[in-house]
Design an enzyme around this catalytic site. Structure first.
Site: not given
Length: 1071
Positions: A437, A463, A474, A487, A580
């Site tokens: 974006a 990319d 977006r 991309k 835990c």
């Protein structure tokens, strides 16, 4: 004639309902707005009037946002100056209507949003068909007329305008505006340890984490035992007493809605309320309020804005502003008009800048979404912004002649900065990492301002990712037909359509140590912009770091020798969940979701990877035996289960396994836990064991008619089958029959099973790693032991326990080694590890995680989470919305103007933080780098020692020569010398080793110690020093750049953009 846009008919979900939400497309935005706000958006029709750079930016953002329909209005034709910021106009569109030329490209952004055009006059009947009207680049006369009508009819109005380096925004959401959520923040929660019966009562929270509340907050209580009156009571206002305590104040009713009336545009023009965008410019909004009114008068009189940097027009605008100010009401009349500011407004008013339009357009589009949805606090009511710091620091050399239009696409920018900066921008060479974006918005702005569009200029983008459906909301350079394409390639092709002159080279490389042979010193020497902090400092390149998180965003400016670096400030560590807590004592849905994600990895990925490694690597078992703690046993047992004990041969086997595993996790393990710790158990202090953060669980009984139970079995069985290459099924009836025919083995809790209550109890299991270390064993002994006899007994007991455990573990490991089938006995067999993918709703990944988490939540009486929330938490999704991205990138590119011009004054630069939900804007001067000193020499993180390792005679410097050089030239005695993780020299080195190394070349020592070759692409080494001065005191000194090849770095002062996706701690990985 005109027509009101009809209901959308293109791209709707199969049900055809307008309120259906495509979660695959809007997933990241949904985490910002929520479903209810999104439904309101999808029922709102919006008019955008004015399709120059600002109008197209607003239209782009609200179309991506998913409103019901958008109508574009413009009566003007495209001019050369429009191409400076109107990214959906092409050179061949010059002379065409701006709205009609832009419509096809805007319509491609979102098939759910019909986009129509209108080129007539904005008459009342036409306006009445919209819920929101947006006016851009419109005369004040039209604004007042439309504003009055909209206010009287309940139509929400947004007026936005940009003039060069100045921006203006006005909002009128009417008298009946309803606000459902002012900030969008998730309510904080905390677990209570006690409450007092006082006036006021004091509530104490568990000390695991600070409660995070502020005085004046309202809190609700649930699951309180004893003080039952608190459960279900209306939210109570609190006063914070400390990080873990607060008092309950007088009871107050909390309203879900905040209602309030606002003024119409004509009224507010005379009686304005301002949102401050920069507190260092606190007095400017009323000054600009006068200046913009005067500017409207100038344009009405002359038919055009003031000529760029023309003194005559500037003086006239100042005169008009003085008249406007004189006629203003006393409450807003300025005692002293800032004539210098008004002159600068006149100088640049003819300009049209893409970064300013990105910022104001992002803010304005967010206001449109607020008007449609009632989500977030609107601007009340005027917002003014300026970035005059972008102008040249030496303005005396700046002339009107330099800003004359040339009838090309950069005329709107040349009108502000002149032709000289345009030439510089064209020659810039930039490396952009990431085409998400932020990357898409940066590329768009680069193309509009002409970065890398001239001779010698270029933008390199890399990319590795491919395009997914969720990106389309977006990352506006991508379209539905681009899904699964790379991309970087797609973004490069798309931005070349915006500006054919931009030179973009696309790569698909991951940037890191393993690609340093590609992105080496030569590569960076030829750049004007780098990509991350380490390279920024090493290559002494400026950097603009930017990122977003929902409606929040930031920009940080890093200038060599002028500011601190990005890494100079430490980010707070991420909150982690105790082991835990995850394994046995969850108390929040976040705990069960993390447990479910760990289950996914431990069932469907790690075992398959280990099995495949065992089958192809003959040393796998031996390497596994060298792992720490209980890992060897766990890994080999998992391999045996996968290859022998639990290997399925049919789909029915997979269903049986899933059914058995359900009982193991949600019934048998709970029985064992309650056997160890019964519900009525008391601690040594007499307090209930199951209290505070420990929720007492209950076991579940499998019910084939319970959809959640069946969901788990189907998802787990399909995933289990996939790891073995078997076909699965979604036939719930068939799975039900298989379950009914399965017999679950009886389970009886065992005595002697150790269940750790705290993470500290896990430490003894580490003793087997260092059992021969006496001090390590002793470190576990309680500090209350005083006598040698007691220590001896404890040590002997602990050591005996460890040796017994080791012996038992060794025996079990030997058994496992003997029981594992040899790789030769399973020829051709392999498993298929599954990598978790949250965005594919057909792959069973989220089905399993949601079911597994909510079943465990039911065990512990924790409220469950729906799929949407589960995906957010388990998938570590970063909420994102196009409006924030546009605004932040606009601010980043304003800083780019300063960097390319070479601004040298620290106060010229602006770090920024925004939150569009509030709305809130904060700008600050970057911090100067911290200064260190040795002797009389001051230095910062930007300084270093430059040492030429290659001597004039062609031979390389030895270690002895290196040590002597620093003693002679800098009067520093090196006590320790490192390269990366390799120690090359230390004062405590043995005499024999020191003698061996002193006469060796530095690179030979590096190769020997690091056991790595130095590639031909490496021109220099980074060496870290510890030094003493002549008095023997330790001093802090810079690092050393040790050059090993004759290719010196060329000095460069330019810029870098770091395109990262923000977790809001300036880091993250969502493209």
């Amino acid at each position: 004639m005109f027509r009101v846009p009809s209901d959308p008919t293109n791209g709707m979900p199969k049900t055809g309902r307008a309120t259906d939400i495509d979660e695959g497309l809007y997933s990241r935005q949904l985490y910002v707005l929520g479903h209810e706000a999104m439904k309101h958006l999808q029922t709102s029709t919006v008019l955008v009037s004015g399709l120059r750079g600002l109008g197209v930016e607003i239209a782009k953002n609200i179309i991506l946002g998913g409103v019901k329909a958008v109508t574009l209005h413009d009566q003007g034709t495209a001019q050369w100056a429009d191409l400076s910021s109107q990214f959906y106009l092409r050179e061949e569109d010059i002379g065409k209507n701006r709205a009609e030329a832009s419509q096809p490209r805007l319509a491609e952004l979102n098939s759910y949003v019909p986009v129509t055009t209108y080129t007539g006059t904005l008459v009342d009947d036409f306006l009445s068909g919209f819920q929101v009207a947006v006016l851009t680049s419109s005369p004040l006369e039209d604004q007042l007329r439309v504003g009055e009508f909209c206010h009287s009819c309940g139509i929400k109005l947004v007026v936005a305008d940009t003039r060069g380096l100045f921006g203006q925004l006005f909002c009128d959401f009417g008298e009946e505006m309803i606000l459902t959520d002012s900030n969008g923040e998730q309510p904080l929660s905390a677990m209570i340890s006690m409450g007092t019966k006082d006036n006021p009562g004091v509530v104490t929270c568990l000390d695991e984490a600070r409660h995070g509340f502020e005085s004046g907050d309202f809190v609700s209580f649930t699951e309180v035992q004893g003080m039952n009156e608190l459960n279900g009571i209306s939210p109570l206002e609190i006063e914070v007493l400390g990080p873990y305590t607060f008092s309950i104040c007088d009871t107050s009713n909390f309203s879900d809605y905040v209602c309030g009336g606002v003024k119409s545009l004509p009224t507010s023009l005379a009686e304005p309320d301002f949102v401050i965008t920069d507190f260092a410019k606190y007095s400017r909004p009323p000054q600009l309020h006068v200046g913009f009114q005067a500017l409207h008068q100038f344009c009405a009189q002359h038919g055009q804005p003031p000529r760029p940097h023309n003194e005559e027009d500037a003086r006239e605008l100042v005169t008009l502003a003085q008249a406007v100010n004189a006629q203003a009401l006393p409450a807003v009349q300025q005692k002293s008009l800032d004539e210098d500011l008004i002159r600068k407004l006149a100088y640049v008013a003819a300009g049209d800048l893409a970064p300013i339009n990105s910022f104001i357009g992002g803010v304005a589009a967010q206001e449109v979404m607020k008007a449609c949805s009632g989500k977030f606090m609107p601007v009340m009511q005027w917002l003014y912004f300026d970035a005059v710091e972008c102008l040249p620091e030496d303005q005396e050399a700046f002339t009107e002649h330099m800003c004359l239009p040339c009838q090309n696409r950069y005329d709107g920018q040349v009108a502000v900065f002149g032709s000289g900066l345009q030439e510089k921008l064209g020659k810039q060479r930039y490396f952009l990492v990431g085409a998400g974006a932020v990357g898409c918005e940066l590329l768009k702005n680069f193309a509009m301002i002409g970065l890398g569009c001239g001779e010698g200029g270029a933008v390199t983008i890399t990319d590795m990712d491919t395009i997914e459906k969720s990106n389309l909301n977006r990352q506006f350079l991508f379209r539905p037909w681009d899904i699964r394409k790379l991309k970087s390639d797609t973004a490069a092709a798309a931005v070349s359509q915006i500006n054919p002159h931009i030179r973009v080279m696309s790569h698909q490389n991951c940037v890191g140590p393993h690609t340093e042979h590609v992105y080496d010193d030569n590569f960076f020497q030829n750049l004007d912009g780098t990509y991350m902090d380490r390279c920024c400092v090493y290559y002494r390149k400026p950097l603009l770091e930017s990122g977003t998180l929902g409606t929040k965003g930031n920009v940080q400016v890093v200038i060599p020798f002028l500011t601190e670096s990005y890494s100079s400030s430490q980010e707070p560590p991420e909150k982690s969940i105790r082991i835990c807590t995850l394994k046995n004592f969850p108390n929040a849905i976040e705990h069960t979701l993390q447990w479910a994600r760990d289950e996914f990895e431990g069932l469907f990925k790690q075992p398959a990877e280990n099995v495949n490694q065992y089958l192809i690597d003959s040393t796998f078992v031996e390497q596994t035996l060298h792992l720490a703690g209980s890992q060897p046993l766990e890994v080999l047992e998992a391999v045996q289960r996968s290859l022998v004990l639990q290997r399925p041969y049919t789909w029915a086997d997979g269903v049986t396994w899933a059914y058995y595993h359900w009982h193991t996790q949600y019934s048998n393990n709970v029985r064992q836990l309650l056997h160890n710790f019964p519900p009525n158990l008391l601690t040594s202090s007499g307090a209930p064991f199951w209290s505070g953060p420990k929720r007492c669980p209950h076991l579940l009984i499998f019910d084939v008619s319970n959809p959640l139970h069946l969901d788990y079995v189907i998802a787990a069985a399909n995933l289990f089958a996939q790891t073995y290459g078997l076909w699965g099924s979604q036939d719930r009836a068939a799975v039900t029959i298989l379950i009914q025919s399965a017999q679950v083995p009886a389970f009886t809790p065992k005595s002697g099973v150790k269940i750790h209550v705290s993470d500290q109890e896990l430490c003894p299991s580490l003793f087997c790693v260092c059992v021969c270390s006496l001090c390590f064993v002793l470190s576990s002994v309680s500090f209350c032991v005083h006598t040698q006899g007691q220590m001896d007994r404890i040590f002997t007991s602990r050591l005996t326990c460890i040796m017994t455990s080791l012996s038992a573990g060794d025996n079990r490991l030997q058994e496992l080694k003997a029981m594992l089938p040899s790789p030769e006995s399973v020829p051709g067999f392999q498993m298929y590890p599954i990598n978790f993918e949250k965005d594919d709703d057909s792959n069973f990944h989220m089905d399993f995680v949601v079911a597994a988490s909510n079943l465990r939540a039911e065990n512990y009486n924790i409220p469950p989470a729906d799929r949407h929330k589960s995906k957010l938490i388990a998938g570590k999704i970063i909420p994102a919305i196009a409006t924030t991205t546009a605004a932040i990138v606009g601010l980043a590119c304003l800083e780019l103007y300063k960097v390319v011009q070479g601004h040298q004054q620290l106060e010229s630069y602006k770090n920024s933080f925004i939150n569009l939900a509030l709305p809130f804007f904060s700008f600050s001067e970057p911090l100067a780098p911290h200064r260190h000193q040795y002797y009389n020499q001051q230095w910062t993180l930007w300084d270093r020692f430059e040492v030429q390792g290659l001597q004039p005679n062609g031979e390389e410097m030895t270690l002895k020569q290196f040590l002597d050089y620093f003693k002679t030239e800098h009067k520093l005695e090196i006590t320790m010398l490192c390269q990366g993780r390799s120690m090359l020299y230390s004062f405590f080195m043995t005499a024999s080793k020191l003698k061996e190394r002193l006469d060796q070349p530095m690179t030979a020592i590096v190769r020997r110690v690091s056991k790595q070759k130095l590639g031909r692409h490496i021109q220099a080494l980074v060496l870290e020093l510890c030094c003493n001065d002549e008095s023997g005191e330790g001093v802090e000194v810079p690092y050393v750049r040790y050059t090993i090849r004759r290719s010196p770095l060329h000095p460069s002062t330019s810029f870098s953009v770091k395109s990262i996706y923000f977790r809001f701690s300036h880091s993250g990985g969502q493209h």
